[in-house]
Write a protein that holds these residues in place. Structure first.
Motif, PDB file in Angstrom:
ATOM      1  N   VAL A 225      10.394  10.734   0.851  1.00 26.91           N
ATOM      2  CA  VAL A 225       9.325   9.780   0.513  1.00 26.91           C
ATOM      3  C   VAL A 225       9.073   8.814   1.674  1.00 26.91           C
ATOM      4  CG1 VAL A 225       9.809   9.946  -1.944  1.00 26.91           C
ATOM      5  CG2 VAL A 225      10.889   8.139  -0.629  1.00 26.91           C
ATOM      6  N   THR A 226      10.112   8.489   2.434  1.00 23.37           N
ATOM      7  CA  THR A 226       9.936   7.597   3.583  1.00 23.37           C
ATOM      8  C   THR A 226       9.039   8.229   4.633  1.00 23.37           C
ATOM      9  OG1 THR A 226      12.106   6.598   3.230  1.00 23.37           O
ATOM     10  CG2 THR A 226      11.128   6.316   5.397  1.00 23.37           C
ATOM     11  N   GLU A 227       9.160   9.547   4.821  1.00 23.57           N
ATOM     12  CA  GLU A 227       8.371  10.237   5.828  1.00 23.57           C
ATOM     13  C   GLU A 227       6.926  10.475   5.382  1.00 23.57           C
ATOM     14  OE1 GLU A 227      10.548  13.750   6.885  1.00 23.57           O
ATOM     15  OE2 GLU A 227      11.995  12.644   8.096  1.00 23.57           O
ATOM     16  N   PHE A 228       6.661  10.345   4.085  1.00 26.73           N
ATOM     17  CA  PHE A 228       5.296  10.532   3.596  1.00 26.73           C
ATOM     18  C   PHE A 228       4.561   9.212   3.368  1.00 26.73           C
ATOM     19  CE2 PHE A 228       5.807  15.090   2.362  1.00 26.73           C
ATOM     20  CZ  PHE A 228       4.598  15.532   2.864  1.00 26.73           C
ATOM     21  N   VAL A 229       5.306   8.156   3.037  1.00 20.47           N
ATOM     22  CA  VAL A 229       4.677   6.889   2.662  1.00 20.47           C
ATOM     23  C   VAL A 229       4.319   6.097   3.910  1.00 20.47           C
ATOM     24  CG1 VAL A 229       5.053   4.689   1.489  1.00 20.47           C
ATOM     25  CG2 VAL A 229       5.847   6.806   0.445  1.00 20.47           C
ATOM     26  N   GLY A 230       3.157   5.445   3.893  1.00 21.89           N
ATOM     27  CA  GLY A 230       2.709   4.648   5.034  1.00 21.89           C
ATOM     28  C   GLY A 230       3.543   3.402   5.229  1.00 21.89           C
ATOM     29  N   ILE A 231       3.370   2.793   6.390  1.00 26.29           N
ATOM     30  CA  ILE A 231       4.174   1.641   6.787  1.00 26.29           C
ATOM     31  C   ILE A 231       4.019   0.484   5.804  1.00 26.29           C
ATOM     32  CG2 ILE A 231       4.466  -0.116   8.574  1.00 26.29           C
ATOM     33  CD1 ILE A 231       3.668   2.011  10.618  1.00 26.29           C
ATOM     34  N   LYS A 232       2.783   0.246   5.332  1.00 25.86           N
ATOM     35  CA  LYS A 232       2.522  -0.930   4.515  1.00 25.86           C
ATOM     36  C   LYS A 232       3.307  -0.918   3.200  1.00 25.86           C
ATOM     37  CE  LYS A 232      -1.991  -2.529   6.102  1.00 25.86           C
ATOM     38  NZ  LYS A 232      -3.356  -2.932   5.682  1.00 25.86           N
ATOM     39  N   ALA A 233       3.524   0.257   2.634  1.00 30.41           N
ATOM     40  CA  ALA A 233       4.185   0.335   1.323  1.00 30.41           C
ATOM     41  C   ALA A 233       5.596   0.895   1.424  1.00 30.41           C
ATOM     42  CB  ALA A 233       3.353   1.191   0.368  1.00 30.41           C
ATOM     43  N   ARG A 234       6.113   1.082   2.639  1.00 32.15           N
ATOM     44  CA  ARG A 234       7.391   1.767   2.795  1.00 32.15           C
ATOM     45  C   ARG A 234       8.546   1.007   2.137  1.00 32.15           C
ATOM     46  NH1 ARG A 234       8.573   4.027   8.532  1.00 32.15           N
ATOM     47  NH2 ARG A 234       7.166   5.603   7.697  1.00 32.15           N
ATOM     48  N   THR A 235       8.590  -0.311   2.327  1.00 31.45           N
ATOM     49  CA  THR A 235       9.690  -1.087   1.752  1.00 31.45           C
ATOM     50  C   THR A 235       9.699  -0.980   0.238  1.00 31.45           C
ATOM     51  OG1 THR A 235       9.637  -2.645   3.592  1.00 31.45           O
ATOM     52  CG2 THR A 235      10.707  -3.383   1.568  1.00 31.45           C
ATOM     53  N   TRP A 236       8.526  -1.160  -0.358  1.00 30.10           N
ATOM     54  CA  TRP A 236       8.435  -1.093  -1.824  1.00 30.10           C
ATOM     55  C   TRP A 236       8.734   0.316  -2.329  1.00 30.10           C
ATOM     56  CZ3 TRP A 236       6.894  -4.796  -5.587  1.00 30.10           C
ATOM     57  CH2 TRP A 236       6.736  -6.077  -5.080  1.00 30.10           C
ATOM     58  N   ALA A 237       8.208   1.310  -1.645  1.00 27.61           N
ATOM     59  CA  ALA A 237       8.388   2.688  -2.106  1.00 27.61           C
ATOM     60  C   ALA A 237       9.852   3.109  -2.045  1.00 27.61           C
ATOM     61  CB  ALA A 237       7.532   3.632  -1.263  1.00 27.61           C
ATOM     62  N   SER A 238      10.522   2.817  -0.930  1.00 29.64           N
ATOM     63  CA  SER A 238      11.931   3.212  -0.793  1.00 29.64           C
ATOM     64  C   SER A 238      12.816   2.438  -1.757  1.00 29.64           C
ATOM     65  CB  SER A 238      12.397   2.998   0.649  1.00 29.64           C
ATOM     66  OG  SER A 238      12.298   1.633   1.009  1.00 29.64           O
ATOM     67  N   MET A 239      12.504   1.154  -1.974  1.00 31.91           N
ATOM     68  CA  MET A 239      13.306   0.333  -2.878  1.00 31.91           C
ATOM     69  C   MET A 239      13.197   0.820  -4.321  1.00 31.91           C
ATOM     70  SD  MET A 239      15.310  -2.400  -2.699  1.00 31.91           S
ATOM     71  CE  MET A 239      14.835  -3.642  -1.519  1.00 31.91           C
ATOM     72  N   HIS A 240      12.010   1.299  -4.702  1.00 33.10           N
ATOM     73  CA  HIS A 240      11.816   1.659  -6.102  1.00 33.10           C
ATOM     74  C   HIS A 240      12.258   3.079  -6.440  1.00 33.10           C
ATOM     75  CE1 HIS A 240       9.713  -2.149  -6.344  1.00 33.10           C
ATOM     76  NE2 HIS A 240       9.802  -2.034  -7.645  1.00 33.10           N
ATOM     77  N   VAL A 241      12.797   3.791  -5.475  1.00 28.51           N
ATOM     78  CA  VAL A 241      13.540   5.007  -5.827  1.00 28.51           C
ATOM     79  C   VAL A 241      14.734   4.608  -6.691  1.00 28.51           C
ATOM     80  CG1 VAL A 241      14.869   6.956  -4.939  1.00 28.51           C
ATOM     81  CG2 VAL A 241      12.801   6.221  -3.751  1.00 28.51           C
ATOM     82  N   HIS A 242      15.337   3.446  -6.378  1.00 34.85           N
ATOM     83  CA  HIS A 242      16.439   2.926  -7.184  1.00 34.85           C
ATOM     84  C   HIS A 242      15.979   2.648  -8.608  1.00 34.85           C
ATOM     85  CE1 HIS A 242      19.099   2.366  -3.728  1.00 34.85           C
ATOM     86  NE2 HIS A 242      18.106   1.806  -3.087  1.00 34.85           N
ATOM     87  N   ALA A 243      14.739   2.200  -8.762  1.00 34.05           N
ATOM     88  CA  ALA A 243      14.239   1.861 -10.093  1.00 34.05           C
ATOM     89  C   ALA A 243      14.180   3.093 -10.987  1.00 34.05           C
ATOM     90  CB  ALA A 243      12.861   1.214  -9.988  1.00 34.05           C
ATOM     91  N   PHE A 244      13.794   4.231 -10.434  1.00 30.10           N
ATOM     92  CA  PHE A 244      13.767   5.459 -11.233  1.00 30.10           C
ATOM     93  C   PHE A 244      15.179   5.917 -11.564  1.00 30.10           C
ATOM     94  CE2 PHE A 244       9.440   5.406  -9.815  1.00 30.10           C
ATOM     95  CZ  PHE A 244       8.736   6.069 -10.811  1.00 30.10           C
ATOM     96  N   PHE A 245      16.124   5.678 -10.660  1.00 32.17           N
ATOM     97  CA  PHE A 245      17.532   5.947 -10.961  1.00 32.17           C
ATOM     98  C   PHE A 245      17.964   5.116 -12.170  1.00 32.17           C
ATOM     99  CE2 PHE A 245      22.081   5.327 -10.579  1.00 32.17           C
ATOM    100  CZ  PHE A 245      22.564   6.540 -10.108  1.00 32.17           C
ATOM    101  N   ALA A 246      17.551   3.846 -12.203  1.00 29.95           N
ATOM    102  CA  ALA A 246      17.889   2.970 -13.326  1.00 29.95           C
ATOM    103  C   ALA A 246      17.253   3.454 -14.619  1.00 29.95           C
ATOM    104  CB  ALA A 246      17.437   1.545 -13.015  1.00 29.95           C
ATOM    105  N   MET A 247      16.061   4.017 -14.532  1.00 31.43           N
ATOM    106  CA  MET A 247      15.427   4.578 -15.726  1.00 31.43           C
ATOM    107  C   MET A 247      16.236   5.747 -16.271  1.00 31.43           C
ATOM    108  SD  MET A 247      11.428   4.379 -14.523  1.00 31.43           S
ATOM    109  CE  MET A 247      10.825   5.257 -15.960  1.00 31.43           C
TER     110      MET A 247
END
Length: 578
Positions: A225-247
């Motif tokens: 996901v880091t290699e596909f997501v743009g720079i602007k949303a990278r921090t949020w996108a990588s951080m919220h992989v953890h959120a799906f783990f929590a789900m």
């Protein structure tokens, strides 16, 4: 600013958004399998079996016709049950032994006469009011076999450690797409296979393999996901992989509440993410990996697909990207530190001088503490009193806002200034829980949720912070070694939880000490917010010694333009078309 980044990501990067949500959906299965044992390996109340048919049962002053009627009165493992058999024999049933009374003086609870002690050769009787069947009751993992039950979670976490190493390397060699396919199918196949294991040892082996593919998927999904997501949303996108783990943890609580037979429970958990397994073959390979392997035609096909989805009329060409990359390499040859950048680096480079060594020790400690605290709070949630299913659900749910807070705080306050207070706060919460009376269940649960929240912020933030603390030449090595310490923490966490039998607050005490020590040591780390990434160990060392040196002088960024052009072409071209 953070929410606008996510909005921009969803509106301008339609292709990346679809790939992202498809990929992180399967991360739920990792959370599911990581925490599945909290209900699967429950040890209910039990006593020794007896040789014959029972006619009456006595427990203190209460009598019944069957042992099932006694379980509601059971309060301590030191209790015993007196049973009278149809042949007149009277037995005292303890948890790990049974005694036959030599002289029958009637069915009384207190007996001072002679008794013959026997082992539990007729098996055990279990309380099935909550769980109809667990792996403990299935294979009698109690008394002298109790240690086998306590190895279930640590062996799983050992598989997590090994899987992260193996599949991380395979993903670099064979591609992210193939590993995602294999690990997704493996999670489903091994998950179902666990339910049909025929003995304890086959159960542990299959769970070990399940842990390997689950860990492999989670590691590769972060990269994917880091290699596909743009720079602007990278921090949020990588951080919220953890959120799906929590789900996934929340799903465990829900399924555990609805299904009380361990193998049926395991099947339901395994099919929860079946839709992804059926469609994961549609996910493309990342252009970054294809370019690194010089598969230019395949990379162009993926870029063209991205352009069609994002409604871009003039997508970038691989030839343009290659020319940019060659220009970067040409300019890189003039760099004074070229010899150091081409040198083969190893783990010893993380201890090349006192400044870097101190940084490495601190970062490793934060990784270890974050993982230890995360799993101690999660695994202990079912032992807090009250409704254990609701406890686990809340422990998972509290992570969802924690990552939002982490993203906002790390961009507003800085990485270090966010990490320090939350580590120290988690230590203070651990101490606070020790002073809460045990009959205040709601307060204890809320305090544990606060502890999980604070340690979750630190745990989620350390990924990005580690990458920013080290130079390009050893950045992957630093993150990889930190991730290894994280896995060590996850292996140690179950043993830490078992220390509740020594002292109920021992796990919290250990987590609190580690969190406080980590928080204090973090004060000595440099802040990286708003500072350019370093390229050499000299620059990284200077960042720690002199704050101004890194903020005033921007080091050259070689070989990044081509990658940035892939990331940003969607947004730039769409804006031009408008």
């Amino acid at each position: 600013e953070g929410f606008s980044s996510v909005k921009c990501f969803l509106s301008l990067y339609r292709f990346q958004a679809c790939v992202y949500f498809a990929s992180v959906f399967q991360a739920m299965s990792c959370g599911i399998h990581y925490l599945a044992s909290v209900f699967m390996a429950v040890t209910p109340n039990f006593v020794c079996g007896f040789p014959g048919n029972v006619s009456s049962v006595l427990f203190h002053n209460s009598s019944a016709s069957s042992i099932e009627d006694i379980w509601t009165l059971w309060t301590s493992t030191e209790n015993y049950i007196v049973v009278q058999l149809e042949n007149g024999e009277i037995w005292e049933l303890d948890q790990c032994s049974r005694s036959k009374r030599e002289v029958s003086l009637g069915l009384i609870y207190e007996y001072k006469g002679n008794k013959s002690v026997f082992p539990c050769s007729d098996g055990f009787l279990y309380d099935d009011t909550k769980w109809k069947s667990t792996v403990v009751t299935q294979w009698d993992l109690v008394c002298d076999r109790e240690w086998l039950a306590k190895l279930i979670q640590p062996t799983f976490m050992l598989g997590v450690l090994i899987g992260a190493v193996i599949f991380g390397d395979i993903a670099d060699r064979l591609g992210r797409q193939r590993v995602i396919w294999f690990t997704s199918a493996g999670q489903f196949a091994f998950g179902i296979a666990v339910a049909f294991t025929f003995d304890y040892y086959s159960f542990v082996v299959v769970r070990f393999l399940l842990a390997m593919v689950s860990s492999g998927y989670l590691v590769v999904a972060f990269v994917y996901v880091t290699e596909f997501v743009g720079i602007k949303a990278r921090t949020w996108a990588s951080m919220h992989v953890h959120a799906f783990f929590a789900m996934g943890i929340m799903v465990v609580a829900l399924v555990g509440f609805l299904v009380r037979t361990w193998w049926v429970y395991q099947i339901f958990l395994s099919i929860a993410t079946l839709p992804f397994v059926l469609c994961c073959w549609m996910l493309p390979e990342t252009p970054f990996w294809l370019l690194s392997e010089e598969r230019y035609e395949d990379a162009q096909k993926v870029i063209d697909t991205m352009a069609r989805w994002n409604k871009v009329s003039t997508p970038c060409k691989v030839s343009e990207l290659c020319s940019v990359q060659q220009d970067d390499l040409a300019s890189g040859r003039t760099d004074d530190d070229d010899t150091s950048s081409t040198k083969k680096h190893n783990i010893l480079d993380l201890f090349c001088n006192w400044e870097i060594a101190r940084r490495t020790i601190t970062v490793w400690l934060i990784w270890f503490t974050g993982s230890l605290g995360y799993y101690v709070f999660s695994l202990s949630s079912v032992s807090l009193g009250g409704n254990e299913y609701l406890n686990l659900f809340l422990i998972g749910a509290v992570e969802l806002p924690c990552y939002i807070i982490a993203c906002i705080a790390m961009d507003k306050l800085g990485r270090r200034n966010t990490l320090i207070p939350f580590l120290i706060l988690s230590a203070l919460i651990c101490v606070l829980i020790m002073f809460i009376p045990q009959d205040f269940n709601i307060l204890i649960i809320l305090a544990n949720m606060a502890g999980k929240f604070s340690i979750g912020v630190a745990f989620g933030l350390i990924y990005l912070y580690t990458a920013e603390l080290y130079p390009t030449i050893v950045r992957s090595l630093a993150v990889g070694s930190g991730s290894m310490m994280c896995r060590v923490g996850s292996v140690v966490a179950p043993f830490c939880v078992y220390l509740r039998s020594v002292w109920i607050f021992m796990p919290l005490l250990l987590v609190g000490i580690m969190a406080l020590l980590s928080g204090i040591l973090t004060i000595m780390l440099p802040e990286t917010l708003g500072k350019p990434l370093t390229n050499t160990l000299v620059e990284a060392t200077e960042m720690g010694r002199n704050k101004k040196s890194c903020s005033e002088k921007t080091p050259p960024a070689h070989s990044g333009a081509a990658l940035e052009k892939i990331e940003m072409f969607g947004q730039e071209r769409v804006s031009t078309d408008k």
